[in-house]
Design an enzyme around this catalytic site. Structure first.
Site, mmCIF file in Angstrom:
data_model
loop_
_atom_site.group_PDB
_atom_site.id
_atom_site.type_symbol
_atom_site.label_atom_id
_atom_site.label_comp_id
_atom_site.label_asym_id
_atom_site.label_seq_id
_atom_site.Cartn_x
_atom_site.Cartn_y
_atom_site.Cartn_z
ATOM 1 N N CYS A 298 23.226 12.194 43.275
ATOM 2 C CA CYS A 298 23.667 13.554 43.618
ATOM 3 C C CYS A 298 23.627 13.738 45.133
ATOM 4 O O CYS A 298 22.596 13.504 45.779
ATOM 5 C CB CYS A 298 22.763 14.577 42.962
ATOM 6 S SG CYS A 298 23.022 16.252 43.580
ATOM 7 N N VAL A 299 24.728 14.188 45.697
ATOM 8 C CA VAL A 299 24.845 14.260 47.154
ATOM 9 C C VAL A 299 23.810 15.197 47.774
ATOM 10 O O VAL A 299 23.199 14.868 48.808
ATOM 11 C CB VAL A 299 26.283 14.644 47.584
ATOM 12 C CG1 VAL A 299 26.705 15.984 47.003
ATOM 13 C CG2 VAL A 299 26.423 14.647 49.098
#
Lengths: 96, 116, 136, 136, 96, 116
Positions: free
Chosen positions: D82-83
């Site tokens: 997840c960024v």
């Protein structure tokens, strides 16, 4: 800030009520010891299930963050500066 | 598909609760039915008058107030935990549905998810 | 009250997983303001993540590794990440990068990598050793 | 019992801080052996540390990031960090390095960086979504 | 492995006894549900303070690591392969 | 200066306990008096017949057996927790001193330290 005896151990507790180490900390305290609630542990103040030691203090920024300034007695709230002073007075410190 | 995101950790002590909020907002952004449930010490997210500047963080109260606007269907809280930590109802945020049985609520959702 | 004491701070909680780095920083600032000396900051276990040079939180959020770097540099306080904890968790300086043939290094200035002996030294020489743990 | 199902695995516990990556890997291997399909592995929160290319545990200890990389490549399974979780915690690929002007990149092959939409997609398309959390 | 009903929820629990989420998991279980103990949660088997649900299974590698193979009934120990089979049979899974 | 390192976390679930062992070995290597105390679920470190190959780790039992050789003065365990998790004394490692009062033991050391 209340009158702090310069003997006894300073117990610094950052676990929320219900955490196993929260329970263990309270069980390990002697009469002359002082408890400092920081971070998640300040939730012990409003917790109706927790009985805290007579000599309990709590870190003000952590109380404020969690909307708990009102639940502490004025003498119970300490600043980081006062926490440093307490560590000056207590050679024995346990961080739980 | 319905999802219930559960927050059982205290606010400000870690980023886990905020990342749970991001999950529920993300579901809502993709038009997926999603609700939040606060249990145990997690109900302390729902207290009024939070002010996290002193711990170098942003107050989460605002994120929660925005939840309905972003399409989060419901915010639930475990009744027993609320009575334990916030017996004075005036210290609780508005718009929260108290649940007597976490077990029953969970069975009403296809997915029940903790963030960490 | 006006005695000068020396402190070693040990941080075992990671940023974002815990409040440990931010509590420790507030304590450190108050200790300096109170006229005390910080001998050393020692990162152990999950605490080594504080020494990453690659964290990029959103600009409106606190940046604890940056805040710590600035504080350490401004006050010329030595800070050490435990080598065993750091290597496992992917925190390496240029020397460890070369030794283990890794593709990059990511240890933030002015943190250094050293062994647990630095912690033992702190327990022997500092007047107080303060621990800042995770809370989960 | 012989139906083929599709799975999304979500890992939120970090290696060394939790058993999550090793439990998830054993589950993933068993799922493949059982004839199932893994749509995607999604790292969230502390779980993003699994995607570090700079971990160097002692040679007689398990190397979970390496084991995971090998498994993902061998089975051609997409894996995403997840960024938002990754940027905070110092896990970046070359693109994020350039965007945020960071001194290096440390995302291990074949992990990629993407948004929570990938997780939402998993909850919609996979028959099962399994979560592997920390235990502290 | 015992006969598993193909209804009910599969609860996968990895927290040690005494962890708040351990307690919450047990309280959220219905009669037709199945509990799988993994990682630290396998310590619930030897724990004389914990009453486990009738339908409780535990992951074998985690039991072995902690020296607990002897404390589980043979039908209680499952492999990762069997865990995967249980997830086939249960569309509803909660990881605590 | 005497130090008591306390382990209250379950074995194999994280590296925290192993890193606590490293601390006590490190003190001993520098000839500093150090002891170990296991409390709560942490006493499960002291069970016999551990075999961690299946979870991809090395068994910690051997590290513990080596503790006296490396100069660790004592290994203590909370009696109540041992009776709770290992009522059968044959399932406990040899050479452990049971303590009835953790509180009293802690007061006998200058430093009491958790590893995380």
């Amino acid at each position: 800030m209340n009158q702090i005896p310069d003997t006894g151990t300073l117990h610094i507790l950052n676990k929320a009520p219900g955490h196993p180490r929260f329970v263990a900390c309270l069980a390990a305290m002697s009469n002359q010891d002082t408890l400092i609630l920081i971070e998640n542990a300040v939730l012990a103040l409003p917790d109706t299930d927790t009985v805290l030691p007579r000599q309990t203090l709590a870190l003000e920024p952590d109380l404020e963050a969690r909307g708990l300034s009102g639940t502490a007695e004025p003498g119970q709230q300490i600043s980081h500066q006062q926490l440093v002073q307490l560590t000056e007075q207590h050679p024995r410190i346990i961080s739980w | 598909m319905t999802t219930l995101i559960v927050i059982d950790q205290a606010p400000y002590g870690s980023w886990a609760g905020r990342e749970a909020l991001d999950m529920v907002f993300s579901l809502a952004a993709f038009d997926q039915p999603a609700a939040l449930l606060f249990t145990g010490v997690g109900v302390n997210w729902l207290r009024t008058a939070q002010s996290a500047k002193g711990v170098g963080q942003k107050t989460v109260e605002k994120n929660l107030s925005a939840a309905p606007l972003f399409g989060v269907e419901k915010i639930f809280a475990e009744q027993e935990a609320c009575e334990r930590f916030m017996p004075d109802t005036s210290s609780r945020l508005a718009g929260i549905d108290l649940v007597a049985s976490v077990k029953n609520l969970m069975t009403q959702y296809d997915h029940v998810v903790f963030a960490g | 009250m006006s005695t000068t004491l020396s402190y070693t701070l040990v941080i075992t909680g990671a940023p974002w997983a815990s409040q440990a780095p931010q509590t420790a920083l507030a304590f450190a600032r108050a200790a300096i303001a109170g006229g005390h000396r910080l001998d050393r900051v020692f990162l152990y276990g999950e605490g080594v993540h504080l020494a990453s040079s690659l964290c990029a939180p959103p600009s409106d959020e606190p940046h604890w590794p940056q805040q710590w770097s600035d504080f350490l540099s401004d006050n010329q306080i030595p800070a050490v990440a435990c080598v065993a904890s750091a290597l496992r968790r992917g925190l390496v300086d240029e020397r460890e990068q070369n030794r283990y043939q890794l593709p990059a290094h990511n240890l933030r200035n002015p943190f250094e990598i050293a062994g647990l002996g630095e912690w033992v030294d702190g327990t022997l020489k500092s007047d107080r050793v303060m621990y800042f743990h995770g809370s989960a």
